[in-house]
Write a protein that holds these residues in place. Sequence first.
Motif, mmCIF file in Angstrom:
data_model
loop_
_atom_site.group_PDB
_atom_site.id
_atom_site.type_symbol
_atom_site.label_atom_id
_atom_site.label_comp_id
_atom_site.label_asym_id
_atom_site.label_seq_id
_atom_site.Cartn_x
_atom_site.Cartn_y
_atom_site.Cartn_z
ATOM 1 N N PHE A 172 3.210 26.095 37.398
ATOM 2 C CA PHE A 172 3.316 24.799 37.654
ATOM 3 C C PHE A 172 3.737 24.086 36.164
ATOM 4 O O PHE A 172 4.830 23.171 36.251
ATOM 5 C CB PHE A 172 2.186 24.152 38.028
ATOM 6 C CG PHE A 172 2.268 22.524 38.147
ATOM 7 C CD1 PHE A 172 2.981 22.061 39.092
ATOM 8 C CD2 PHE A 172 1.766 21.785 37.497
ATOM 9 C CE1 PHE A 172 3.071 20.326 39.367
ATOM 10 C CE2 PHE A 172 1.897 20.526 37.280
ATOM 11 C CZ PHE A 172 2.544 19.745 38.177
ATOM 12 N N GLY A 173 2.894 24.564 35.042
ATOM 13 C CA GLY A 173 3.232 23.976 33.910
ATOM 14 C C GLY A 173 4.659 24.408 33.187
ATOM 15 O O GLY A 173 5.456 23.475 32.659
ATOM 16 N N VAL A 174 5.049 25.632 33.485
ATOM 17 C CA VAL A 174 6.200 26.028 33.023
ATOM 18 C C VAL A 174 7.275 25.448 33.819
ATOM 19 O O VAL A 174 8.256 24.696 33.429
ATOM 20 C CB VAL A 174 6.318 27.537 33.253
ATOM 21 C CG1 VAL A 174 7.924 27.747 32.862
ATOM 22 C CG2 VAL A 174 5.543 28.154 32.108
ATOM 23 N N ALA A 175 7.203 25.300 35.347
ATOM 24 C CA ALA A 175 8.190 24.445 35.968
ATOM 25 C C ALA A 175 8.163 23.032 35.684
ATOM 26 O O ALA A 175 9.446 22.445 35.414
ATOM 27 C CB ALA A 175 7.857 24.581 37.382
ATOM 28 N N LEU A 176 6.996 22.416 35.302
ATOM 29 C CA LEU A 176 7.170 21.064 34.986
ATOM 30 C C LEU A 176 7.858 20.812 33.493
ATOM 31 O O LEU A 176 8.734 19.696 33.258
ATOM 32 C CB LEU A 176 5.816 20.435 34.815
ATOM 33 C CG LEU A 176 5.346 19.054 34.600
ATOM 34 C CD1 LEU A 176 6.219 18.188 35.608
ATOM 35 C CD2 LEU A 176 3.980 18.782 34.139
ATOM 36 N N ASN A 177 7.626 21.683 32.642
ATOM 37 C CA ASN A 177 8.486 21.659 31.250
ATOM 38 C C ASN A 177 9.830 21.589 31.626
ATOM 39 O O ASN A 177 10.958 20.888 30.946
ATOM 40 C CB ASN A 177 8.107 22.600 30.524
ATOM 41 C CG ASN A 177 6.762 22.313 29.572
ATOM 42 O OD1 ASN A 177 7.071 22.193 28.500
ATOM 43 N ND2 ASN A 177 5.832 21.913 30.151
ATOM 44 N N VAL A 178 10.312 22.494 32.571
ATOM 45 C CA VAL A 178 11.869 22.729 32.755
ATOM 46 C C VAL A 178 12.527 21.629 33.381
ATOM 47 O O VAL A 178 13.473 20.878 33.092
ATOM 48 C CB VAL A 178 12.049 23.934 33.387
ATOM 49 C CG1 VAL A 178 13.549 23.958 33.704
ATOM 50 C CG2 VAL A 178 11.604 25.112 32.584
ATOM 51 N N VAL A 179 11.706 21.135 34.471
ATOM 52 C CA VAL A 179 12.163 20.032 35.150
ATOM 53 C C VAL A 179 12.303 18.709 34.427
ATOM 54 O O VAL A 179 13.098 17.937 34.513
ATOM 55 C CB VAL A 179 11.133 19.640 36.448
ATOM 56 C CG1 VAL A 179 11.555 18.430 37.055
ATOM 57 C CG2 VAL A 179 11.360 20.777 37.291
ATOM 58 N N ASP A 204 11.037 18.469 25.860
ATOM 59 C CA ASP A 204 11.893 19.574 26.361
ATOM 60 C C ASP A 204 11.087 20.508 27.115
ATOM 61 O O ASP A 204 10.392 20.464 27.976
ATOM 62 C CB ASP A 204 12.334 20.401 24.931
ATOM 63 C CG ASP A 204 13.558 19.435 24.146
ATOM 64 O OD1 ASP A 204 13.898 18.544 24.793
ATOM 65 O OD2 ASP A 204 13.483 19.522 22.839
ATOM 66 N N ALA A 205 11.017 21.913 26.634
ATOM 67 C CA ALA A 205 10.255 22.832 27.407
ATOM 68 C C ALA A 205 9.407 23.498 26.253
ATOM 69 O O ALA A 205 9.078 24.737 26.489
ATOM 70 C CB ALA A 205 11.325 24.069 27.756
ATOM 71 N N THR A 206 8.834 22.901 25.175
ATOM 72 C CA THR A 206 8.185 23.640 24.257
ATOM 73 C C THR A 206 6.901 23.968 24.628
ATOM 74 O O THR A 206 6.065 24.762 24.110
ATOM 75 C CB THR A 206 8.311 22.708 22.931
ATOM 76 O OG1 THR A 206 9.337 22.154 22.863
ATOM 77 C CG2 THR A 206 7.991 23.352 21.770
ATOM 78 N N TYR A 263 16.953 27.507 27.695
ATOM 79 C CA TYR A 263 15.721 27.607 26.856
ATOM 80 C C TYR A 263 14.440 28.644 27.313
ATOM 81 O O TYR A 263 13.992 29.528 26.768
ATOM 82 C CB TYR A 263 15.109 26.220 26.778
ATOM 83 C CG TYR A 263 14.629 25.960 25.276
ATOM 84 C CD1 TYR A 263 14.304 27.163 24.242
ATOM 85 C CD2 TYR A 263 13.744 24.878 25.000
ATOM 86 C CE1 TYR A 263 13.598 26.919 23.149
ATOM 87 C CE2 TYR A 263 13.199 24.641 23.799
ATOM 88 C CZ TYR A 263 12.917 25.751 22.837
ATOM 89 O OH TYR A 263 12.506 25.356 21.692
ATOM 90 N N LEU A 264 14.403 28.513 28.886
ATOM 91 C CA LEU A 264 13.372 29.160 29.669
ATOM 92 C C LEU A 264 13.982 30.702 29.623
ATOM 93 O O LEU A 264 12.969 31.553 29.295
ATOM 94 C CB LEU A 264 13.122 28.652 30.696
ATOM 95 C CG LEU A 264 12.273 29.285 31.742
ATOM 96 C CD1 LEU A 264 10.854 29.424 31.214
ATOM 97 C CD2 LEU A 264 12.342 28.910 33.147
ATOM 98 N N LEU A 265 15.093 31.009 29.548
ATOM 99 C CA LEU A 265 15.407 32.514 29.322
ATOM 100 C C LEU A 265 15.024 32.884 28.047
ATOM 101 O O LEU A 265 14.730 34.235 27.956
ATOM 102 C CB LEU A 265 16.949 32.419 29.849
ATOM 103 C CG LEU A 265 17.382 32.237 31.076
ATOM 104 C CD1 LEU A 265 18.793 32.411 31.176
ATOM 105 C CD2 LEU A 265 16.808 33.027 32.132
#
Length: 395
Positions: A172-179, A204-206, A263-265
């Motif tokens: 959830f945290g990773v998805a929230l960052n990307v969204v 961002d997605a940091t 960035y996630l990749l």
Amino acid sequence: MPKLTASQAHRAYLERTRFGALDGLRALAILAVLIHHSALAQEGGAWSRGFLGVDLFFVISGFLITTLLLRERDRAGAISLRGFYWRRALRILPLYYLVVTLAGIYFVIGRGHLEALQIWPAYYLFFANFLTEHIPTLYPTWSLSMEEQFYLIWPLVMIWLPPRYWGAVVLFGVALNVVAVTGMLGALGITAFQLGPLWVHLPDATYAPLLLGAGLALMLHQPRGFALLWRVFGHRWMPFGLFGILLALIFGLLPQVLAGVPYLLVHLAMTGWLATLVLREDSWMHPLLRLRPLVRVGVVSYGIYLLHLLVLHVVRLLGEQIGLAQDSAVFLLLYWGGTFLLAELSFRHYERYFLSLRHKPLGRMGRGQAQARQSKDATATGAAGLERLGKEQDP
């Protein structure tokens, strides 16, 4: 050499008190940061991605902190928040507060930048990642603020929520960052807001690499997760393969501006690379990452990160006096060599004193009922292993 099974490799992983590649990885990360904050940095191409060294630090930190907490929970039956925060404070605060104080005195008071008085307290409270302007030489503290925020929340999640929910929190945290990068949170009424000198937002997605590192630790701690990653990443040549993929993403396959999914990749590739290096200690890349110069740079990398812009400022002033170009070999030698020397002196004669206090009562591991039922010998062995892992490879 007999081929290791997944269960054998997992048992060796859980018993390991030192990950041999982590200091070498930290050295590569801090070298990238030093290049990024030098005249070698460019707007595009191979010399434009040095900032990703910070992201690699995040992945390592999320992994190691979560591994320490998981092993403490297994051995002691509980996680000691008091002990965790005590050890974090001794590692982070002494040098951090010294640098923030000296830089503030020099620039705000000594150089007359009195307008920065309103933002100076934000550094002491670890809100630097929400500042839109910075006191000179203190810009890198944004990443330490993010790490401290992670350190504040993540152990609480692991204490308050059952283990079956930890992975969901990571996802959830990773998805929230990307969204958040896409601006879609605005449709839900979640927008950035001003709070004094702070611009409070989800940047961002940091946070994602911290969470991905934590997720890797969760997977590796469990037999099924370890077995899955062992099948995919357990080959001795795999670190070179993942490193190649990471370089291809950074320097060729992704757009110049990294945000959202691109960035996630990169963060996923970093996490995979780390997985290949902690699954086993005999990969083909380990001898390179265990080279003594790299290891020493990694050991003092925290000091290098905090002090390098201070050294750069001094070298720039000197360069202006003697007409030294910032992209010259002499300038870079003074900048990078001076930074390492100052970080080494700080570690030996300042930081090490505080690190020696971690064995004091506040820094001891929590003791749960499960530990009370174990023998004294087993308890001593487990605590010693955790102390070695935390002391030698503290993020």
